[in-house]
Design a protein around this motif. Structure first.
Motif, PDB file in Angstrom:
ATOM      1  N   ASP A 283       0.818  -1.216   0.000  1.00 19.96           N
ATOM      2  CA  ASP A 283       0.000   0.000   0.000  1.00 19.96           C
ATOM      3  C   ASP A 283       0.850   1.264   0.000  1.00 19.96           C
ATOM      4  OD1 ASP A 283      -2.282  -1.502  -0.031  1.00 19.96           O
ATOM      5  OD2 ASP A 283      -2.692  -1.331   2.108  1.00 19.96           O
ATOM      6  N   THR A 284       2.027   1.194   0.622  1.00 18.06           N
ATOM      7  CA  THR A 284       2.936   2.350   0.642  1.00 18.06           C
ATOM      8  C   THR A 284       3.679   2.490  -0.673  1.00 18.06           C
ATOM      9  OG1 THR A 284       3.260   2.231   3.037  1.00 18.06           O
ATOM     10  CG2 THR A 284       4.977   3.328   1.757  1.00 18.06           C
ATOM     11  N   LEU A 285       4.173   1.389  -1.200  1.00 12.14           N
ATOM     12  CA  LEU A 285       5.048   1.419  -2.369  1.00 12.14           C
ATOM     13  C   LEU A 285       4.313   1.681  -3.682  1.00 12.14           C
ATOM     14  CD1 LEU A 285       7.268  -1.659  -1.426  1.00 12.14           C
ATOM     15  CD2 LEU A 285       8.060   0.706  -1.575  1.00 12.14           C
ATOM     16  N   LYS A 286       3.032   1.322  -3.767  1.00 13.96           N
ATOM     17  CA  LYS A 286       2.340   1.360  -5.060  1.00 13.96           C
ATOM     18  C   LYS A 286       2.090   2.777  -5.576  1.00 13.96           C
ATOM     19  CE  LYS A 286      -2.372   1.314  -3.224  1.00 13.96           C
ATOM     20  NZ  LYS A 286      -3.673   0.637  -3.203  1.00 13.96           N
ATOM     21  N   GLY A 287       1.920   3.749  -4.676  1.00 15.14           N
ATOM     22  CA  GLY A 287       1.595   5.102  -5.109  1.00 15.14           C
ATOM     23  C   GLY A 287       0.147   5.226  -5.546  1.00 15.14           C
ATOM     24  N   SER A 288      -0.190   6.362  -6.163  1.00 14.15           N
ATOM     25  CA  SER A 288      -1.553   6.626  -6.647  1.00 14.15           C
ATOM     26  C   SER A 288      -1.501   6.869  -8.145  1.00 14.15           C
ATOM     27  CB  SER A 288      -2.155   7.852  -5.945  1.00 14.15           C
ATOM     28  OG  SER A 288      -2.196   7.662  -4.548  1.00 14.15           O
ATOM     29  N   LYS A 289      -2.296   6.140  -8.882  1.00 15.63           N
ATOM     30  CA  LYS A 289      -2.287   6.276 -10.330  1.00 15.63           C
ATOM     31  C   LYS A 289      -2.823   7.645 -10.757  1.00 15.63           C
ATOM     32  CE  LYS A 289      -2.765   1.395 -11.577  1.00 15.63           C
ATOM     33  NZ  LYS A 289      -3.544   0.423 -12.374  1.00 15.63           N
ATOM     34  N   GLY A 290      -2.261   8.128 -11.864  1.00  9.78           N
ATOM     35  CA  GLY A 290      -2.771   9.352 -12.443  1.00  9.78           C
ATOM     36  C   GLY A 290      -4.110   9.107 -13.122  1.00  9.78           C
ATOM     37  N   ARG A 291      -4.859  10.195 -13.361  1.00 11.75           N
ATOM     38  CA  ARG A 291      -6.163  10.074 -14.015  1.00 11.75           C
ATOM     39  C   ARG A 291      -6.242  11.060 -15.176  1.00 11.75           C
ATOM     40  NH1 ARG A 291      -7.578   9.748  -8.589  1.00 11.75           N
ATOM     41  NH2 ARG A 291      -8.333  11.896  -8.523  1.00 11.75           N
ATOM     42  N   VAL A 292      -6.681  10.540 -16.296  1.00 10.75           N
ATOM     43  CA  VAL A 292      -6.802  11.344 -17.510  1.00 10.75           C
ATOM     44  C   VAL A 292      -8.223  11.199 -18.045  1.00 10.75           C
ATOM     45  CG1 VAL A 292      -6.033  11.630 -19.897  1.00 10.75           C
ATOM     46  CG2 VAL A 292      -4.374  11.108 -18.103  1.00 10.75           C
ATOM     47  N   TYR A 308      -5.434  14.364 -12.830  1.00  8.69           N
ATOM     48  CA  TYR A 308      -4.550  14.161 -11.674  1.00  8.69           C
ATOM     49  C   TYR A 308      -3.264  13.520 -12.174  1.00  8.69           C
ATOM     50  CZ  TYR A 308      -2.828  11.968  -7.333  1.00  8.69           C
ATOM     51  OH  TYR A 308      -2.050  11.555  -6.271  1.00  8.69           O
ATOM     52  N   ALA A 309      -2.149  14.135 -11.857  1.00 12.02           N
ATOM     53  CA  ALA A 309      -0.868  13.655 -12.385  1.00 12.02           C
ATOM     54  C   ALA A 309      -0.436  12.336 -11.774  1.00 12.02           C
ATOM     55  CB  ALA A 309       0.211  14.712 -12.161  1.00 12.02           C
TER      56      ALA A 309
END
Length: 683
Positions: A283-292, A308-309
């Motif tokens: 959960d820490t390592l994955k990050g948050s995906k950008g949204r286009v 969202y970048a």
């Protein structure tokens, strides 16, 4: 005379009954007319007043939100050296629109396949082959003729008939290499979930392919040039035995957790941690995906608007010193005995904070002699460890007031219980060396019979020659285990690694009561090397059971790409609750193990280590491959310092039983060289 009046044959109807029927009909007629007027007015609005609005909606664009992958967090050792980073390569991705038909994907796959050549060994399923094949009207007609279906083209029955026929008679149908390449691209698209992103090609994408796809992606809804990240290990792959591994786009999500991950929003070919730290801190390592936001107009052309970048994953900063970790592993490899030895394991940690400096394991195939690195064996393999448990046994005696710092003298003598063979200390096998021992001297000499007598007292009995154990309560097992667990023996340590085990506990029935003697000196239950490390740390720090941990802190990146670091706090899981006198006797005994001038001191091989160490050695009798062997174990610490260690080497023969001390001595030398200068221990 009047003739009588004739009765009329007509029914006499009450006045007003006929007049009510037309009224009802009139009301109904009025309602119908009003509804027709309303409907007509609505049609006027639709066709005239609001026609422009609805024409716009019919011809308007379709919008969807697509997710863009981000870099996984990095992993650093305690000195700031990067252990795990990401290597990015250009890739071609496909995000499946919310609404798209198989024919639509077929057209896109054919366009992409004209410029992109897959280089993997992916096999196309029969179902996807059939679905791709019948999208061509010419090929579909061939299948219709062969199958004889009478279903109307475009219906579900028509598609089912054609695909079923191809699946049963695939040898009759074929695709050339170019078509097969496009069919594989179609399969990757078809297997994606709506709005999920998959990689069409993630390795060895040529600049020509990137250029051709890039300039045409507006005409290929969902297709874009992206980045594919893989884990990279600048210091070498050996650290993976502790850090763990990640999935790949080809392997897909782990089968044992695929449904759970999909529910969390992962795509099937997302990279996730599959073992060890990579899995524990996913959960820490994955990050948050950008949204286009991707908008597709009526002509199929797309435009993109970044919403969202995305946010790169958080970084892990470890307590592990990579140089020291490598040196400890080399020490184990260089010193592991042959014969039936099955492995060598060591954990070195800070007894005050629980931070792990090194956790190394080497598994050995006793048949071939092959050695395999396995750092997680320190938490998922357990062994009987012998006399290293004696400080815990004696402390349990203190806690239950069967011995005290002022009254703890017991005579070392062979323990002869009715119906069993005598059990003795290693130096008093025939009883000629009987002598009174205090608790600290019992530790120094590693007296088996001293702790057996403590166990009997825990059960309410005093030893005498030939006694029976019939009145010894089976609850004595739990009494000992409760005392051991205060130090972390026989329970999970709580370390931040997946797959930790507690070890095996022997039976405690009346028929097994004699095993309580073995339990007292470490010949019954099994413990992991990490448990031994937590145990000795608890002794070293004065009685606080501290949770061991490998992650020291986590660094996250905020929206302005600023780093925010959160330190993992020291966590006390429990206390021994001994008093100063009880604790001092244990410390004195472990000091004498190494530094006593007695020829019975079992840890004399550690005497010349500087700064001076305290220790307890252990030798457990075992069988390996049907042969009698020993487990050579060691717990040790430097008083008032920041280092404690545990070593376990199972399956050794008698000639190499002191390998525990040889390994311990080498580990201390490496610690003072790699981690901390020896002079700091004297401050």
């Amino acid at each position: 005379m009047r003739s009588p009046k004739r009765r009329s044959g007509r029914l006499k109807i009450k006045k007003g009954s006929m007049s009510r029927i037309p009224v009802r009909l009139n009301v109904l007629m009025g309602i119908v007319i009003l509804m027709l007027v309303a409907l007509g007015w609505r049609l006027v609005n639709l066709q005239i007043t609001d026609s422009a609005k609805y024409k716009t909606e019919v011809t308007s664009s379709e919008s969807s939100i697509e997710k863009i992958n981000v870099q996984r967090g990095l992993i650093y050792d305690s000195t700031g050296k990067v252990l795990v980073t990401n290597k990015g390569s250009q890739a071609i991705t496909y995000t499946k629109p919310r609404t798209i038909t198989n024919k639509g994907m077929y057209d896109i796959a054919n366009q992409v396949g004209s410029y992109l050549k897959l280089n993997d060994d992916q096999q196309i399923s029969t179902a996807n082959f059939a679905m791709y094949y019948i999208q061509s009207p010419k090929r579909a007609a061939k299948v219709v003729a062969a199958s004889g279906t009478t279903a109307a083209p475009g219906t579900d029955q028509y598609v089912d008939d054609l695909t079923d026929y191809i699946e049963k008679h695939k040898s009759q149908f074929s695709l050339n290499d170019a078509q097969l390449n496009k069919a594989k691209i179609f399969q990757k698209m078809a297997n994606a979930y709506s709005l999920s992103t998959v990689y069409l090609k993630e390795n060895d994408v040529s600049q020509e392919e990137i250029a051709n796809i890039g300039e045409r992606q507006s005409k290929m809804p969902g297709v874009r040039v992206g980045i594919y990240y893989t884990r990279d290990y600048p210091g070498g792959q050996d650290i993976k035995s502790l850090i763990g591994a990640t999935s790949t786009s080809k392997s897909g999500l782990p089968s044992d957790s695929v449904n759970e991950l999909l529910a969390k929003g992962y795509a099937r070919d997302d990279i996730v941690g599959t073992s060890y730290l990579e899995k524990q801190y996913e959960d820490t390592l994955k990050g948050s995906k950008g949204r286009v936001k991707v908008t597709t107009n009526k002509d199929g052309q797309t435009t993109e608007d970044k919403i969202y970048a995305g946010q790169v994953g958080g970084d892990l900063n470890l307590t592990i010193n990579n140089k020291f970790q490598d040196d400890v592993e080399k020490i184990l490899r260089d010193n592991i005995p042959g014969g039936n030895t099955t492995g060598a394991y060591a954990v070195v940690l800070n007894p005050k904070t629980g931070g792990v400096y090194a956790s190394s394991g080497i598994n050995r195939d006793a048949t071939t002699g092959a050695l395999t690195s396995d750092a997680l064996s320190t938490v998922n393999q357990a062994n009987v460890v012998g006399s290293v448990v004696k400080p815990a046994t004696i402390t349990t005696g203190f806690m239950n007031n069967v011995i005290t710092p002022q009254n703890n003298v017991l005579t070392d003598q062979p323990i002869k219980v009715a119906g069993t063979s005598p059990k003795t200390s290693w130096w008093n096998q025939n009883g000629s060396g009987n002598m009174p021992l205090t608790a600290d001297k019992a530790l120094m000499m590693s007296s088996n019979t001293y702790v057996m007598q403590v166990m009997l007292k825990l059960g309410g009995l005093n030893y005498y020659d030939g006694m029976s154990l019939a009145s010894l309560p089976t609850s004595v097992f739990q009494t000992m285990r409760d005392g051991f667990s205060r130090f972390g023996l026989g329970v999970k340590t709580g370390i931040d690694l997946p797959g930790e085990i507690t070890g095996l506990r022997g039976k405690t029935t009346r028929e097994d009561i004699g095993k309580a003697l073995d339990e007292s000196f470490g010949q019954y239950d099994t413990y992991t090397t990490m448990q031994l490390a937590q145990y000795v740390a608890t002794i070293a720090n004065g009685g606080y059971r501290v949770r061991p941990h490998i992650v020291q802190s986590i660094t996250n990146h905020n929206s302005k790409n600023q780093k925010v670091t959160t330190t993992i706090p020291t966590e006390i899981m429990g206390t021994v609750n001994w008093n100063a006198d009880q604790r001092q006797l244990i410390w004195d005994g472990m000091n004498e193990v190494v530094h006593s001038s007695s020829s019975y001191a079992t840890g004399a091989g550690l005497k010349d280590i500087k700064p001076a160490v305290s220790a307890k050695t252990g030798t457990a009798e075992t069988f390996t491959n049907g042969q009698p062997t020993l487990t050579s174990s060691l717990i040790s610490f430097v008083p008032n310092s920041d280092v404690a260690l545990a070593v376990v080497v199972p399956g050794v023969d008698q000639a190499t039983e002191n390998v525990n001390q040889k390994i311990g001595k080498a580990i201390y030398a490496a610690y003072w060289k790699d981690v901390e200068h020896a002079s700091s221990a004297d401050k």
